[in-house]
Enzyme design. Structure first.
Site, PDB file in Angstrom:
ATOM      1  N   GLU A 121      16.288 -34.332  17.788  1.00 38.55           N
ATOM      2  CA  GLU A 121      17.368 -33.459  17.350  1.00 38.55           C
ATOM      3  C   GLU A 121      18.679 -34.242  17.431  1.00 38.55           C
ATOM      4  O   GLU A 121      18.862 -34.997  18.387  1.00 38.55           O
ATOM      5  CB  GLU A 121      17.494 -32.194  18.208  1.00 38.55           C
ATOM      6  CG  GLU A 121      18.379 -31.153  17.510  1.00 38.55           C
ATOM      7  CD  GLU A 121      18.565 -29.854  18.297  1.00 38.55           C
ATOM      8  OE1 GLU A 121      18.987 -28.884  17.700  1.00 38.55           O
ATOM      9  OE2 GLU A 121      18.297 -29.814  19.483  1.00 38.55           O
ATOM     10  N   ASN A 261      11.914 -29.697  22.531  1.00 43.43           N
ATOM     11  CA  ASN A 261      10.711 -30.046  21.759  1.00 43.43           C
ATOM     12  C   ASN A 261       9.574 -29.084  22.102  1.00 43.43           C
ATOM     13  O   ASN A 261       9.285 -28.844  23.267  1.00 43.43           O
ATOM     14  CB  ASN A 261      10.247 -31.465  22.105  1.00 43.43           C
ATOM     15  CG  ASN A 261      11.396 -32.427  22.189  1.00 43.43           C
ATOM     16  OD1 ASN A 261      12.104 -32.629  21.214  1.00 43.43           O
ATOM     17  ND2 ASN A 261      11.627 -32.991  23.369  1.00 43.43           N
ATOM     18  N   GLU A 293      15.864 -23.936  27.674  1.00 45.58           N
ATOM     19  CA  GLU A 293      14.941 -24.644  26.777  1.00 45.58           C
ATOM     20  C   GLU A 293      13.707 -23.796  26.466  1.00 45.58           C
ATOM     21  O   GLU A 293      13.176 -23.852  25.355  1.00 45.58           O
ATOM     22  CB  GLU A 293      14.542 -25.998  27.374  1.00 45.58           C
ATOM     23  CG  GLU A 293      15.715 -26.932  27.710  1.00 45.58           C
ATOM     24  CD  GLU A 293      16.703 -27.131  26.576  1.00 45.58           C
ATOM     25  OE1 GLU A 293      16.323 -26.973  25.402  1.00 45.58           O
ATOM     26  OE2 GLU A 293      17.883 -27.429  26.864  1.00 45.58           O
TER      27      GLU A 293
HETATM   28  N1  BES Z   1      18.972 -28.464  21.610  1.00 48.63           N
HETATM   29  C1  BES Z   1      19.756 -28.872  22.707  1.00 48.63           C
HETATM   30  C2  BES Z   1      19.745 -30.349  22.934  1.00 48.63           C
HETATM   31  C3  BES Z   1      20.596 -31.116  21.972  1.00 48.63           C
HETATM   32  C4  BES Z   1      21.960 -31.073  22.085  1.00 48.63           C
HETATM   33  C5  BES Z   1      20.032 -31.877  20.991  1.00 48.63           C
HETATM   34  C6  BES Z   1      22.713 -31.782  21.187  1.00 48.63           C
HETATM   35  C7  BES Z   1      20.789 -32.574  20.114  1.00 48.63           C
HETATM   36  C8  BES Z   1      22.130 -32.538  20.192  1.00 48.63           C
HETATM   37  C9  BES Z   1      19.287 -28.223  24.000  1.00 48.63           C
HETATM   38  O1  BES Z   1      18.609 -27.031  23.852  1.00 48.63           O
HETATM   39  C10 BES Z   1      20.497 -27.927  24.780  1.00 48.63           C
HETATM   40  O2  BES Z   1      21.207 -27.026  24.424  1.00 48.63           O
HETATM   41  N2  BES Z   1      20.768 -28.692  25.816  1.00 48.63           N
HETATM   42  C11 BES Z   1      21.964 -28.557  26.603  1.00 48.63           C
HETATM   43  C12 BES Z   1      21.636 -28.142  27.972  1.00 48.63           C
HETATM   44  C13 BES Z   1      21.550 -26.681  28.034  1.00 48.63           C
HETATM   45  C14 BES Z   1      20.860 -26.172  29.230  1.00 48.63           C
HETATM   46  C15 BES Z   1      22.883 -25.994  27.906  1.00 48.63           C
HETATM   47  C16 BES Z   1      22.619 -29.897  26.634  1.00 48.63           C
HETATM   48  O3  BES Z   1      21.963 -30.861  26.340  1.00 48.63           O
HETATM   49  O4  BES Z   1      23.800 -29.948  26.968  1.00 48.63           O
HETATM   50 ZN    ZN Z   2      19.843 -25.417  23.473  1.00 52.42          ZN
END
Ligand code: BES
Ligand code: ZN
Length: 847
Positions: A121, A261, A293
């Site tokens: 992503e 994922n 997640e």
């Molecule tokens: N889908 C995101 C991860 C992501 C973020 C992929 C930016 C690509 C670009 C994931 O679900 C997410 O939101 N992660 C957060 C942590 C979450 C617990 C708030 C993050 O990575 O900051």
């Molecule tokens: Zn997220």
């Protein structure tokens, strides 16, 4: 600006049969992908980024192709349309930038090792294999992988392994066919991993995986939470977890926080592993990240936004559900309080700066996709809007609407409207028109409440901090008052409720709006309304007190009220406090800190003021953790000690030093909730070269990322040129500071003028390196955001402008540059106009 080309308009994939052969020593891979699908055009295009395409065939027939690096594509001359099976042979490189296929580095028992894993992503699957790398291009995947495997090493992917007997001969790991899903959700990981497994009530196998650099016990907490959260979601969504397994893999190098994922969620280690010596807040954080997640496994994975402009459908939603889930499985944690003290202020601050993006936002260029993941907007504001909606609809209608939404759109793609339709169906309310004003417009309103001529006047206008151009925006504001007799929402610029006296007589308590602080606005109470509210303040529930403190603070930052008023506001809160009230005060003190320079005349009076406010709490809680105490006490104590140590309160400083002495042979054994405070205190009061050595050595040696963070925070408290230079030199040394942690160090160094000056010089001198090391990464824009959050002088503002204005054309940071200038300018101006009044107010508290 060139528009993003949608390759799904040329080719619609149905299934990918993907084989990768990975060679760690040379950091390269070879692959073959056979894609079944439908050609819509005679020339079809697939995404690829820095791949070498060796051949393209349809059946046995070789096809001509052209590489188009500018559009990250390969164009294939097919000559026909309709059903087709394409086979591509390709090769690529494994690079360190934490996207595509990348290595994570770690050391165990002195031996350097690597785990290889993926981050696809938002649009990095194209770095691993040619594909239509767009969320709408859902397909099934048959993945297999071979690597230079040694004994004990394993491979993981989204689905369970099949044909493991064959693997013993061929070395090829083959995984079962995935459900129909977007390319950004494919994942694999391989290396020498340890694991713990359990099963949910519904029979899903849950696993926690990590390198062997961590104690096995550090996997336990996550396993328990993951199992219970999946059980909760199955019950709440009334849709079964869609695949046979749910693995969580902690990676030593990770760009963002965690990645959903399908079936193989990857995490930064700090967000999955919990050491036996851990703090309450770090455990809560881990639980929230897991719940976030896992929410995506339905919201995002089962049903996916059609295009990135609706990213909020994924992220705002998951960011709300993480709190709903943890509140359900651990009700005593009062986890909604965490949202009130972190997400809310974050959203309210950033969304008040002119130039901010709306939650729903157009994307025109691939480089813009990363900027969509704005933590304050698509996460914090977006989830605040979802909480607001959930309250407006009621939880039953909300959950029932989700079930309809999932059943209708599973394995497909949606736009925002599809969610509103489902929720309207179960609630009978016009959700789209309610939400449009909030999602499509940037910013939020301040509602002004006052009494004139026996009428209650309510008006709304956009709330800004700093220079702005008012656009006359209006919102459909849910009033959520504690009084009855008011309209449900305010959607016009103003309204009046006649006969205030009668209204007041038929209600009890001071008049309030936005109870529980679930809607995205603030209230500016005037005159008798404010007086009544403040008189009642100490008796109100903690969330409400926090909300009032938060709203007054924002009004002061915007210049609507004097910052000096904040001093008297918190001066009265000297009795023992809840976590919410302590946190509200600490936000205000952070706001006041900017008016108090280190070593200035007012500093002493300010410190006394803080010591006085927290004296009763310190008397109750003491310095050290009490066995069996409620979690909340630990969290209050952290705030209280932070303020007292800043204020040089003698007893606290002595206790911190004594604790350092008692643990100096094993710093990791300092109680996790006090560790940062003790380490910082020692650096502040007794910095020596030996101490710096000790901290740096521990930083490199430990595998506990919370301990590492505490050490970094303490090292950033350095007062000597020598120490600072020594650390700055390590910024580029990956063996000492991992690139994933650089922005954290940067933030710590920006906190105080002494280190700020040096790290800001370092960043400007090394900008090209920062850009190349983190340019494709999530944390790059923090190198613009963090200085903007901390600079407060005209000199820094001028430097910020001089350095960043020439980079305004860089889409990855452009918005943050222009917002950053406004943010700093507002702070500089506020300090200028309010400084004398604030100083007088502080001095007056000491008389
Ligand atoms: N889908 C995101 C991860 C992501 C973020 C992929 C930016 C690509 C670009 C994931 O679900 C997410 O939101 N992660 C957060 C942590 C979450 C617990 C708030 C993050 O990575 O900051
Ligand atoms: Zn997220």
């Amino acid at each position: 600006m060139s528009k993003v080309q949608r390759l799904i308009e040329t080719f619609v994939p149905e299934n990918y049969k993907l084989f990768l052969d990975i060679d760690r020593p040379s950091k390269t891979f070879k692959g073959q992908v056979t894609i079944t699908g439908e050609a819509v055009k005679e020339q079809v295009s697939l995404h690829q980024h820095e791949l070498e395409i060796l051949s393209v065939k349809a059946g046995d027939k070789s096809l001509d192709f052209t590489m188009d690096d500018e559009h990250e594509a390969v164009h294939v001359a097919l000559g026909v349309t309709g059903d087709v099976v394409l086979t591509l042979d390709f090769a690529g490189k494994i690079t360190d930038n934490m996207t595509g296929i990348y290595p994570s580095y770690y050391t165990v028992d002195g031996v350097k090792k690597e785990v290889i894993a993926t981050q696809f992503e938002s649009h990095f699957a194209r770095e691993a294999f040619p594909c239509v790398d767009e969320p709408e291009a859902k397909a099934t995947f048959d993945f297999s992988v071979k690597f230079d495997q040694s004994e004990n090493e394993i491979a993981l992917s989204n689905m369970p392994e099949i044909k493991s007997d064959e693997r013993k001969e061929t070395g090829v790991w083959t995984f079962d066919t995935t459900p129909r899903m977007s390319s950004y959700l494919l994942a694999f990981g391989l290396g020498d991993l340890q694991s713990k497994l359990a099963k949910t009530k519904g029979g899903t196998e849950v696993g926690i995986f990590a390198t062997k650099a961590h104690p096995a016990s550090s996997l336990d907490f996550a396993l328990d939470i993951a199992v219970r959260v999946i059980d909760f979601y199955e019950d709440y969504f009334k849709v079964k977890y869609p695949i046979p397994l749910s693995y969580q893999l902690a990676l030593p190098d990770f760009s963002s926080g965690a990645m959903e994922n399908w079936g193989l969620i990857t995490y930064r280690e700090i967000y999955l592993l919990v050491d036996e010596n851990s703090s309450v807040s770090s455990r809560q954080q881990v639980a929230l990240v897991i719940a976030h997640e896992l929410a995506h496994q339905w919201f995002g994975n089962l049903v996916t936004m059609q295009w990135w402009d609706d990213l909020w459908l994924n992220e705002s939603f998951a960011n709300m559900m993480e709190y709903v889930a943890i509140d359900a499985i651990e009700p005593t944690w009062n986890i909604m309080e965490d949202f009130q003290t972190t997400g809310c202020p974050h959203a309210l601050k950033r969304d008040a700066t002119d130039g901010v993006q709306s939650v729903h936002v157009e994307v025109n260029h691939p480089d813009e996709i990363n900027t969509l993941f704005d933590p304050a907007i698509v996460y914090a504001k977006g989830s605040r809007l979802m909480h607001m909606l959930r309250r407006w609809l009621g939880d039953d209608a909300f959950a029932a609407g989700l079930k309809i939404y999932f059943e209708k759109h599973q394995y497909g793609n949606t736009v925002g409207r599809d969610l509103w339709d489902a929720l309207s169906q179960t609630s009978g309310k016009d959700v789209a028109s309610f939400m449009d004003s909030w999602l499509e417009q940037p910013g939020y309103p301040v509602v002004r409440a006052k009494v004139t001529d026996n009428a209650l006047n309510l008006s709304q206008e956009q709330f800004f901090i700093g220079e702005h151009e008012a656009k006359g925006r209006l919102w459909e504001v849910p009033l959520n008052s504690n009084w009855s007799g008011l309209p449900d929402t305010l959607s016009t610029a103003e309204t009046a409720v006649e006969d205030f006296k009668a209204l007041a007589d038929s209600n009890t308590g001071a008049f309030r709006l936005n109870t529980e602080n679930t809607a995205h606005y603030i209230t500016d109470y005037r005159g008798e309304l404010l007086e009544a509210l403040l008189a009642e303040l100490p008796a109100l529930d903690p969330t409400t007190v926090h909300q009032v403190l938060q709203e007054r603070r924002l009004l002061a930052e915007a210049g609507h009220i004097s910052t000096a008023d904040l001093v008297s506001l918190i001066a009265g809160l000297t009795s023992e406090k809840s976590y919410m009230v302590a946190a509200g005060i600490s936000y205000i003190s952070a706001s006041l800190d900017r008016f108090v320079d280190e070593g200035s005349a007012v500093e002493k009076a300010y410190k006394n003021f803080l010591i006085n406010i927290f004296a009763a709490d310190y008397a109750r809680l003491g310095f050290e953790k009490v066995a069996g105490e409620p979690d909340e006490d630990e969290m209050i104590r952290q705030i209280v000690l932070g303020e007292l140590l800043y204020a040089d309160q003698e007893d606290a400083v002595a206790k911190a030093s004594a604790l350092y002495e008692a643990h100096k042979d094993n710093l990791a054994s300092l109680p996790a909730s006090l560790r940062s405070l003790v380490l910082v205190n020692q650096m502040k009061n007794a910095e020596t070269d030996a101490l710096v050595d000790q901290y740096l050595d521990a930083y490199v040696a430990t595998n506990d990322n919370n301990f590492r963070r505490d050490l970094a925070s303490a090292l950033a408290r350095a007062n000597s040129e020598k120490t600072v230079n020594r650390i700055l030199e390590s910024f580029k040394d990956k063996d000492i500071i991992k690139p994933q942690d650089l922005s954290m160090w940067y933030a710590f160094f920006l906190r105080r003028p002494f280190t700020q000056e040096r790290v800001w010089a370092w960043a400007r001198e090394n900008w090209d390196w920062v850009k190349s090391a983190l340019g494709g990464d999530m944390s790059f824009d923090k190198f613009v955001i963090y200085p903007a959050n901390s600079f407060k002088t005209a000199e820094r503002l001028a430097e910020f402008k001089a350095f960043f204005e020439p980079q305004l054309s860089d889409m990855a940071i452009s918005r943050n540059i222009s917002m950053g200038i406004k943010e700093i300018a507002a702070r500089v101006a506020l300090i200028e106009t309010e400084k004398d009044a604030v100083h007088q107010a502080i001095e007056a508290q000491n008389e």
